[in-house]
Design a protein around this motif. Sequence first.
Motif, PDB file in Angstrom:
ATOM      1  N   HIS A 103       5.506  15.686  -6.224  1.00  0.00           N
ATOM      2  CA  HIS A 103       6.196  16.959  -6.425  1.00  0.00           C
ATOM      3  C   HIS A 103       6.497  17.614  -5.077  1.00  0.00           C
ATOM      4  O   HIS A 103       7.602  18.115  -4.852  1.00  0.00           O
ATOM      5  N   ALA A 104       5.530  17.621  -4.171  1.00  0.00           N
ATOM      6  CA  ALA A 104       5.719  18.259  -2.870  1.00  0.00           C
ATOM      7  C   ALA A 104       6.806  17.554  -2.064  1.00  0.00           C
ATOM      8  O   ALA A 104       7.534  18.187  -1.294  1.00  0.00           O
ATOM      9  N   SER A 105       6.928  16.239  -2.229  1.00  0.00           N
ATOM     10  CA  SER A 105       7.900  15.479  -1.437  1.00  0.00           C
ATOM     11  C   SER A 105       9.338  15.890  -1.724  1.00  0.00           C
ATOM     12  O   SER A 105      10.222  15.711  -0.884  1.00  0.00           O
ATOM     13  N   ALA A 106       9.583  16.455  -2.908  1.00  0.00           N
ATOM     14  CA  ALA A 106      10.945  16.855  -3.277  1.00  0.00           C
ATOM     15  C   ALA A 106      11.437  18.010  -2.421  1.00  0.00           C
ATOM     16  O   ALA A 106      12.649  18.194  -2.260  1.00  0.00           O
ATOM     17  N   GLN A 107      10.513  18.796  -1.867  1.00  0.00           N
ATOM     18  CA  GLN A 107      10.881  19.950  -1.046  1.00  0.00           C
ATOM     19  C   GLN A 107      10.472  19.770   0.408  1.00  0.00           C
ATOM     20  O   GLN A 107      10.586  20.709   1.198  1.00  0.00           O
ATOM     21  N   ALA A 108      10.008  18.584   0.768  1.00  0.00           N
ATOM     22  CA  ALA A 108       9.493  18.350   2.115  1.00  0.00           C
ATOM     23  C   ALA A 108      10.506  17.624   2.984  1.00  0.00           C
ATOM     24  O   ALA A 108      11.350  16.860   2.495  1.00  0.00           O
ATOM     25  N   HIS A 109      10.410  17.868   4.282  1.00  0.00           N
ATOM     26  CA  HIS A 109      11.183  17.075   5.235  1.00  0.00           C
ATOM     27  C   HIS A 109      10.578  15.676   5.357  1.00  0.00           C
ATOM     28  O   HIS A 109      11.284  14.674   5.406  1.00  0.00           O
ATOM     29  N   SER A 110       9.260  15.616   5.400  1.00  0.00           N
ATOM     30  CA  SER A 110       8.533  14.344   5.408  1.00  0.00           C
ATOM     31  C   SER A 110       7.130  14.600   4.881  1.00  0.00           C
ATOM     32  O   SER A 110       6.658  15.744   4.834  1.00  0.00           O
ATOM     33  N   LEU A 111       6.479  13.530   4.483  1.00  0.00           N
ATOM     34  CA  LEU A 111       5.155  13.607   3.881  1.00  0.00           C
ATOM     35  C   LEU A 111       4.219  12.704   4.679  1.00  0.00           C
ATOM     36  O   LEU A 111       4.538  11.546   4.942  1.00  0.00           O
ATOM     37  N   VAL A 112       3.058  13.253   5.072  1.00  0.00           N
ATOM     38  CA  VAL A 112       2.101  12.506   5.878  1.00  0.00           C
ATOM     39  C   VAL A 112       0.796  12.381   5.101  1.00  0.00           C
ATOM     40  O   VAL A 112       0.287  13.369   4.566  1.00  0.00           O
ATOM     41  N   VAL A 113       0.257  11.173   5.040  1.00  0.00           N
ATOM     42  CA  VAL A 113      -0.998  10.933   4.317  1.00  0.00           C
ATOM     43  C   VAL A 113      -1.870   9.988   5.126  1.00  0.00           C
ATOM     44  O   VAL A 113      -1.384   9.196   5.933  1.00  0.00           O
ATOM     45  N   GLY A 114      -3.176  10.076   4.894  1.00  0.00           N
ATOM     46  CA  GLY A 114      -4.088   9.101   5.466  1.00  0.00           C
ATOM     47  C   GLY A 114      -4.003   7.801   4.685  1.00  0.00           C
ATOM     48  O   GLY A 114      -3.659   7.788   3.500  1.00  0.00           O
ATOM     49  N   ARG A 115      -4.310   6.718   5.359  1.00  0.00           N
ATOM     50  CA  ARG A 115      -4.194   5.423   4.682  1.00  0.00           C
ATOM     51  C   ARG A 115      -5.190   5.280   3.538  1.00  0.00           C
ATOM     52  O   ARG A 115      -4.910   4.667   2.516  1.00  0.00           O
ATOM     53  N   ARG A 116      -6.356   5.884   3.708  1.00  0.00           N
ATOM     54  CA  ARG A 116      -7.396   5.728   2.684  1.00  0.00           C
ATOM     55  C   ARG A 116      -8.265   6.963   2.669  1.00  0.00           C
ATOM     56  O   ARG A 116      -8.760   7.404   3.707  1.00  0.00           O
ATOM     57  N   GLY A 117      -8.437   7.577   1.498  1.00  0.00           N
ATOM     58  CA  GLY A 117      -9.174   8.824   1.400  1.00  0.00           C
ATOM     59  C   GLY A 117     -10.596   8.650   0.944  1.00  0.00           C
ATOM     60  O   GLY A 117     -11.127   7.544   0.889  1.00  0.00           O
ATOM     61  N   VAL A 118     -11.227   9.780   0.584  1.00  0.00           N
ATOM     62  CA  VAL A 118     -12.633   9.746   0.196  1.00  0.00           C
ATOM     63  C   VAL A 118     -12.852   8.977  -1.093  1.00  0.00           C
ATOM     64  O   VAL A 118     -13.936   8.456  -1.341  1.00  0.00           O
ATOM     65  N   GLY A 119     -11.817   8.876  -1.924  1.00  0.00           N
ATOM     66  CA  GLY A 119     -11.984   8.171  -3.191  1.00  0.00           C
ATOM     67  C   GLY A 119     -11.632   6.701  -3.118  1.00  0.00           C
ATOM     68  O   GLY A 119     -11.607   6.007  -4.122  1.00  0.00           O
ATOM     69  N   GLY A 120     -11.356   6.210  -1.890  1.00  0.00           N
ATOM     70  CA  GLY A 120     -10.901   4.834  -1.737  1.00  0.00           C
ATOM     71  C   GLY A 120     -11.953   3.819  -2.135  1.00  0.00           C
ATOM     72  O   GLY A 120     -13.152   4.025  -1.961  1.00  0.00           O
ATOM     73  N   VAL A 121     -11.520   2.713  -2.675  1.00  0.00           N
ATOM     74  CA  VAL A 121     -12.420   1.614  -3.036  1.00  0.00           C
ATOM     75  C   VAL A 121     -12.729   0.818  -1.775  1.00  0.00           C
ATOM     76  O   VAL A 121     -11.822   0.431  -1.045  1.00  0.00           O
ATOM     77  N   ARG A 122     -13.997   0.587  -1.502  1.00  0.00           N
ATOM     78  CA  ARG A 122     -14.387  -0.140  -0.309  1.00  0.00           C
ATOM     79  C   ARG A 122     -13.686  -1.508  -0.271  1.00  0.00           C
ATOM     80  O   ARG A 122     -13.702  -2.257  -1.228  1.00  0.00           O
ATOM     81  N   GLY A 123     -13.082  -1.829   0.855  1.00  0.00           N
ATOM     82  CA  GLY A 123     -12.395  -3.106   1.002  1.00  0.00           C
ATOM     83  C   GLY A 123     -10.893  -3.001   0.829  1.00  0.00           C
ATOM     84  O   GLY A 123     -10.160  -3.879   1.248  1.00  0.00           O
ATOM     85  N   LEU A 124     -10.435  -1.924   0.187  1.00  0.00           N
ATOM     86  CA  LEU A 124      -8.992  -1.719   0.047  1.00  0.00           C
ATOM     87  C   LEU A 124      -8.523  -0.826   1.183  1.00  0.00           C
ATOM     88  O   LEU A 124      -8.888   0.348   1.264  1.00  0.00           O
ATOM     89  N   LEU A 125      -7.707  -1.382   2.091  1.00  0.00           N
ATOM     90  CA  LEU A 125      -7.294  -0.635   3.265  1.00  0.00           C
ATOM     91  C   LEU A 125      -6.250   0.416   2.931  1.00  0.00           C
ATOM     92  O   LEU A 125      -6.154   1.441   3.600  1.00  0.00           O
ATOM     93  N   LEU A 126      -5.448   0.164   1.910  1.00  0.00           N
ATOM     94  CA  LEU A 126      -4.417   1.119   1.508  1.00  0.00           C
ATOM     95  C   LEU A 126      -4.823   1.741   0.188  1.00  0.00           C
ATOM     96  O   LEU A 126      -4.922   1.056  -0.827  1.00  0.00           O
ATOM     97  N   GLY A 127      -5.079   3.037   0.185  1.00  0.00           N
ATOM     98  CA  GLY A 127      -5.532   3.701  -1.023  1.00  0.00           C
ATOM     99  C   GLY A 127      -4.437   3.871  -2.045  1.00  0.00           C
ATOM    100  O   GLY A 127      -3.246   3.755  -1.744  1.00  0.00           O
ATOM    101  N   SER A 128      -4.827   4.201  -3.272  1.00  0.00           N
ATOM    102  CA  SER A 128      -3.853   4.335  -4.356  1.00  0.00           C
ATOM    103  C   SER A 128      -2.928   5.525  -4.141  1.00  0.00           C
ATOM    104  O   SER A 128      -1.751   5.473  -4.490  1.00  0.00           O
ATOM    105  N   VAL A 129      -3.432   6.606  -3.541  1.00  0.00           N
ATOM    106  CA  VAL A 129      -2.600   7.786  -3.319  1.00  0.00           C
ATOM    107  C   VAL A 129      -1.542   7.507  -2.256  1.00  0.00           C
ATOM    108  O   VAL A 129      -0.357   7.803  -2.441  1.00  0.00           O
ATOM    109  N   SER A 130      -1.945   6.932  -1.127  1.00  0.00           N
ATOM    110  CA  SER A 130      -0.979   6.633  -0.071  1.00  0.00           C
ATOM    111  C   SER A 130       0.010   5.556  -0.522  1.00  0.00           C
ATOM    112  O   SER A 130       1.197   5.595  -0.176  1.00  0.00           O
TER     113      SER A 130
END
Length: 297
Positions: A103-130
């Motif tokens: 939703h935020a991306s529709a009004q954003a110039h660009s969107l920045v995210v971390g590759r893997r957050g606190v909820g990331g599954v160990r061993g997965l370098l790219l999280g589901s949100v990113s």
Amino acid sequence: MTDSTAPIVVGVDGSDCALMAVRWAAAAASRENRPLLVLSAVGIFPGAYAPTAMMTSDVVVEAMQSDARRAVEAGTAVAKETAPDVPVDGTVVGGSPVLALRHASAQAHSLVVGRRGVGGVRGLLLGSVSNDAAIHAECPVIVVGGPSPTAGPVVVGVDGSPTSTAAIGHAFRQADLLQTSLLAVHTFGGFSGTAFYGDQHQIIRQLRDEAEELLGEQLAGYPEDYPDVKIERRVEIGSPADALVDAAETAQLVVVGTRGRGGIRGLLLGSTSRAVLQVAQCPVMVTHTAPLTRRSW
């Protein structure tokens, strides 16, 4: 979004990776002369705070909201420290992080995210949100996996596809903003069976000539728009993912399209882009469409 007032949005969740994303986003906002919005979302994640049956209790919801507020406060503080000249705002929204960032991306110039957050599954370098942001956002997405380099070129993958062509425009613009050079990478390979009945050296020379011609065509026009950006061209035999990951080792930023020429219809994020997002040692920008104008800023 091309509106000159559109903010750069950075998603935070309290992780170290998110704070690294904030630092990159704040510096980008300063370069772009744009405001920065630090955003966190409060969603339901079974097992993160309590058993599923207890997730809607007032105590659990308040704990989740408190964590989100702390994440935004920490992100805002880091942003102001990184770029004191940038107007910074912070907000906590309800719902899943995935939908909040879409939703935020529709009004954003660009969107920045971390590759893997606190909820990331160990061993997965790219999280589901990113991963979801890279696929579905309506603006360019920058995925930050570690401390951001302050030297090196902007690298762009070129394969002649529409998404690759769009990525080139963004890469030139970022190189200009970062006051650095641009490295355009193109690979070729996949010889047919008949190739091995002829002069292999001649065939490879022909393929290399064709690859260099394609690269030149794709870059045409940009040197006039960005005269301060020095251009390096790299044509190699082999995997585009391997070539881009290698180039990323000394880069400030890698720019890729969502899906290249070899992509399978229906897969919105191609194997090359996904591989680069997983392991590149510098931030990776994923673009979906070309800038409306090369110097709209």
